[in-house]
Structures are given as C-alpha cells and as structure tokens.
Design an enzyme around this catalytic site. Structure first.
Site, mmCIF file in Angstrom:
data_model
loop_
_atom_site.group_PDB
_atom_site.id
_atom_site.type_symbol
_atom_site.label_atom_id
_atom_site.label_comp_id
_atom_site.label_asym_id
_atom_site.label_seq_id
_atom_site.Cartn_x
_atom_site.Cartn_y
_atom_site.Cartn_z
ATOM 1 N N TYR A 142 0.824 -1.212 0.000
ATOM 2 C CA TYR A 142 0.000 0.000 0.000
ATOM 3 C C TYR A 142 0.858 1.261 0.000
ATOM 4 O O TYR A 142 0.483 2.278 -0.566
ATOM 5 C CB TYR A 142 -0.885 0.043 1.260
ATOM 6 C CG TYR A 142 -2.235 -0.593 1.102
ATOM 7 C CD1 TYR A 142 -2.352 -1.924 0.728
ATOM 8 C CD2 TYR A 142 -3.401 0.129 1.356
ATOM 9 C CE1 TYR A 142 -3.584 -2.515 0.619
ATOM 10 C CE2 TYR A 142 -4.639 -0.452 1.245
ATOM 11 C CZ TYR A 142 -4.729 -1.778 0.873
ATOM 12 O OH TYR A 142 -5.955 -2.361 0.763
ATOM 13 N N LYS A 189 2.657 -15.534 2.296
ATOM 14 C CA LYS A 189 2.893 -16.238 1.025
ATOM 15 C C LYS A 189 4.394 -16.522 0.970
ATOM 16 O O LYS A 189 5.111 -16.084 0.070
ATOM 17 C CB LYS A 189 2.413 -15.347 -0.140
ATOM 18 C CG LYS A 189 2.388 -16.019 -1.494
ATOM 19 C CD LYS A 189 1.267 -17.021 -1.669
ATOM 20 C CE LYS A 189 1.422 -17.740 -3.000
ATOM 21 N NZ LYS A 189 0.479 -18.873 -3.143
ATOM 22 N N ASP A 221 -3.462 -18.168 0.136
ATOM 23 C CA ASP A 221 -4.466 -18.817 -0.734
ATOM 24 C C ASP A 221 -5.193 -19.922 0.031
ATOM 25 O O ASP A 221 -6.418 -20.065 -0.051
ATOM 26 C CB ASP A 221 -3.834 -19.337 -2.041
ATOM 27 C CG ASP A 221 -2.525 -20.092 -1.838
ATOM 28 O OD1 ASP A 221 -2.021 -20.128 -0.700
ATOM 29 O OD2 ASP A 221 -2.015 -20.661 -2.827
ATOM 30 N N ASP A 245 -6.387 -6.938 4.098
ATOM 31 C CA ASP A 245 -7.512 -6.240 3.468
ATOM 32 C C ASP A 245 -8.448 -7.263 2.833
ATOM 33 O O ASP A 245 -9.667 -7.222 3.012
ATOM 34 C CB ASP A 245 -6.970 -5.266 2.414
ATOM 35 C CG ASP A 245 -8.091 -4.524 1.712
ATOM 36 O OD1 ASP A 245 -8.988 -4.029 2.415
ATOM 37 O OD2 ASP A 245 -8.079 -4.453 0.465
ATOM 38 N N ASP A 249 -12.298 -8.767 4.378
ATOM 39 C CA ASP A 249 -13.577 -8.626 3.668
ATOM 40 C C ASP A 249 -14.233 -9.990 3.498
ATOM 41 O O ASP A 249 -15.449 -10.131 3.653
ATOM 42 C CB ASP A 249 -13.370 -7.998 2.279
ATOM 43 C CG ASP A 249 -13.643 -6.502 2.290
ATOM 44 O OD1 ASP A 249 -13.376 -5.871 3.328
ATOM 45 O OD2 ASP A 249 -14.119 -5.974 1.266
HETATM 46 C C1 IPM Z 1 -10.341 -0.891 4.264
HETATM 47 C C2 IPM Z 1 -10.583 -0.273 2.921
HETATM 48 C C3 IPM Z 1 -9.401 0.617 2.582
HETATM 49 C C4 IPM Z 1 -8.192 -0.274 2.480
HETATM 50 C C5 IPM Z 1 -9.585 1.436 1.299
HETATM 51 C C6 IPM Z 1 -10.815 2.295 1.372
HETATM 52 C C7 IPM Z 1 -8.368 2.250 0.964
HETATM 53 O O1 IPM Z 1 -10.812 -1.224 1.948
HETATM 54 O O2 IPM Z 1 -10.301 -0.155 5.263
HETATM 55 O O3 IPM Z 1 -10.204 -2.106 4.330
HETATM 56 O O4 IPM Z 1 -7.949 -0.921 1.449
HETATM 57 O O5 IPM Z 1 -7.443 -0.339 3.456
HETATM 58 MN MN MN Z 2 -10.824 -3.252 2.692
#
Ligand code: IPM
Ligand code: MN
Length: 371
Positions: A142, A189, A221, A245, A249
């Site tokens: 990032y 990884k 993975d 990240d 999710d």
């Molecule tokens: C999160 C979001 C952020 C990230 C974005 C909005 C930059 O997806 O907080 O997980 O990737 O860190």
């Molecule tokens: Mn995110």
C-alpha cells in the site's frame, strides 16, 4: 473518566450511523459517570467538496490532540467511477492512518446465531466462529514506491517490510491470543515472497516469549479457503496489509451482515475506531442503515479506554436487540426499524442496564412502511 473524541462522520450513511454511536457513548457516560467531549472534523468526499482535500489540516490536528477517533464511512461513487480523479476520498483515510501511525488494524469476526440464516455458509460451519484479524496497516504494498513509465505501459508497486514493523504488530497479536484461545495463525505467502519469509522469521523469533500461544502458518491462498471451509479453527490471525484487506472482507460476510462489524486501528497516537462497511450512498439520509457496526466500534473504543464493563454493557445491549429481532432492513426485510430507533433502544437498555419490556407497538410506530 474524561476523554476527548474526534468524530469524523464522513460520507453517505456515515453521519447517521455515527450519530447512534455517539448517542450510545453518551448513555454510557451518563450511567457510569464519565465525560466524553466530542470534536467534529471533516474527511472524505465531503471534505473534498468543502475544502478541496480529503484530509484537511484541522482534521489531522484534532485527531492528534484527542484520545480516540471515531470514523463513520468514507467514499462517494462520483470518485469510484472516475479513474482520472486526482483526489479521492480514500486518500484521506490512508493519509490519516499513516499520520497517526496506526499500524495495527483489528477486526473481530463473530457469527451471531440469530443471523445464521443470512450467512452464505451453512449454520453448522458457523458454530463457534470467533476470531480476530490483526492486519498491518501502514506498510507493505500500500505504501511502497509506485512507478508508471512515461508510455503508461508498465507499472510497479513495491512491497517493503522491516523487522520493527512486523514486531510491533506481532506483539499485540500474541498478547491478544494469550487472553483468548491461545492460538495465532500467521497468514503469508512465504513460498513466493521474500517479505513473507521475513514475517515468518520474525514471528518465529518472538514466539518463545509467548510459550502458551500455539503458532501456525498458512499461505494466504489456503487461508482464503480455510476461512470458508472451517472458520471455527481460527483464534487470532496475523497478516500483512494487503492480505489482511482481502481476507478481512472475506471473513466479514460470515456473520450474515457486513453492517455489524467493527474495527479498531491502534498505533503511535490516538486510536481510531470505524465500522468496516462502506458509505452505502444509496441509503444515505434514509435512516435505514445498520448502526451496529458503528456502535460496536464505540464498544471497542471503550475497551481501549480501559472500560471493559462499559464496553460489555454495549455488547450485551446489541446482542439483545439482535436476539429480539429489533433490527434494520439489511437483517429483516419485512419487520425492520429505523437506524435511529435501534440507537434509542440500545441507549434505553444501557440507561436501565436491562432489557425493558419491549412495547412492540411503540417500536412498530417507527417501523418503516415506506420502503
Ligand atoms: C479498508 C478499505 C481501505 C483499504 C480502502 C478504502 C483504501 O478497503 O479499510 O479495508 O484498502 O485499506
Ligand atoms: Mn478493505
């Protein structure tokens, strides 16, 4: 206890969910005799509209001067669909994380029995699901060097980590595991990436300091697959920025509603608390968004202030509303309540430290019939 909290409502549903969390914090303050002082600040699309930048200077100052930061949600479709946009709402969040040195993002994932029918997984796989992800937040791909050649035909993003960056998040992850089921899984990884091999080495080096914690290693993975196949096996997951990240999710949908999940980001100065959902612009201003992610983020904030009893009262109240079916539309499409009603019901519980006999008619009076 006296504390200063910077509130960044942000975009879309941010202001309305954050308003419920602030209401809940006030109910906690009143019942336990604390004083929380709030300062409101701009970040995201609303900040770009008003000041031309997603993270104005006064917002940074307010955050640096406060004990904690509560964030609603950031983002607006007018920027998502424009790849040429020079300023983006998300830049504000990334810059704030870096400026506050928020190197650890902590996302608890739990399955609520009352919501198991909403989960994409079968109910039997959700039993005993209760884990927490420690995602590194200020390093890796990032924040590495980015290049694009002049012809715009080749691009690169560097992924860099050093020992100190890994240790400073690994230690709180180990300590958290000690207070839980004493298992830590490093997701990496290491069969391909040099940075992942460094993560493994550092984690192996410090593991003997936490002899009661069982450590294991999973390639990302495989981890992505295991989170679906057998999520109950995890206790504390430790991982780098981008893997965190993605898998957070993935893990967020297990609970049945994205609207429920809180997060904390801790680091060098004020810690930051935010629900993991986005700004959900289609629902903005309708009083229909789920405020529980924001309210549970406020509970994490109370934990961070060293107020576990207060935090648990908030969690108990939230669990009670879910069990009673006093929920927003994302959870029950037929019998749902307004965002602000959920906030009121939770405050009422906190004020009386007990579920009060629910007057369904009263609550129903604020049930939405318009959508
Ligand atoms: C999160 C979001 C952020 C990230 C974005 C909005 C930059 O997806 O907080 O997980 O990737 O860190
Ligand atoms: Mn995110």
């Amino acid at each position: 206890m006296k504390k200063n909290i910077t509130v960044i409502e942000g975009d879309g549903i941010g202001p309305e969910v954050t308003a419920q969390a602030v209401k809940v914090l006030n109910a906690v303050a009143a019942r336990f005799g604390h004083a929380f002082h709030y300062r409101y600040a701009l970040m995201g699309a609303c900040a770009i509209d008003e000041t031309g930048t997603p993270l104005p200077g006064p917002t940074i100052e307010a955050c640096l001067e406060s004990d904690a930061v509560l964030v609603g949600a950031i983002g607006h479709p007018k920027y998502d669909n424009d790849p040429t946009a020079k300023v983006r709402p998300e830049q504000g969040l990334l810059k704030l994380r870096k400026t506050l040195g928020l190197y650890a993002n902590i996302r608890p994932v739990a399955a609520y029995p009352a919501l198991s029918h909403l989960s994409p997984l079968k109910a039997d796989r959700l039993e005993n699901v209760d884990f927490v992800i420690y995602r590194e937040l200020t390093g890796g791909i990032y924040f590495g060097k980015k290049t694009l050649n002049e012809a715009k035909t080749e691009a690169s993003d560097d992924c860099v980590y050093n020992r100190e960056e890994i240790e400073r998040i690994a230690r709180p992850a180990f300590r958290h595991a000690q207070k839980r089921r004493k298992k830590l899984t490093l997701v990496d990884k290491a069969n391909v990436l040099e940075t992942s091999r460094l993560w493994r080495k550092v984690v192996q080096d410090i593991a003997p300091e936490y002899p009661d914690v069982q450590v294991d290693f999973l390639f990302v993975d495989n981890a992505a697959m295991q989170i679906i196949l057998n999520p109950a096996q995890f206790d504390v997951i430790l991982t780098e920025n981008m893997f965190g990240d993605i898998i957070s999710d993935e893990a967020s949908v297990l609970s049945g509603s994205l609207g429920l999940l809180p997060s904390a980001s801790i680091g060098k100065s004020a810690a930051l608390f935010e629900p993991i959902h986005g700004s959900y612009p289609q629902a903005a201003g309708k009083d229909i968004a789920n405020p529980l992610g924001s309210i549970l983020s406020a509970a994490m904030l109370l934990d961070h202030f060293g107020l576990p009893e207060e935090a648990n009262v908030v969690r108990t109240a939230v669990n009670w509303t879910l069990a009673e079916g006093i929920v927003t539309r994302d959870i029950d499409q037929h019998h749902f309540h307004y965002t602000s009603t959920i906030g009121d019901v939770i405050c009422d519980y906190i004020q009386h430290n007990a579920p009060r006999p629910v007057n369904r008619k009263n609550i129903a009076a604020t049930s939405s019939t318009i959508i």
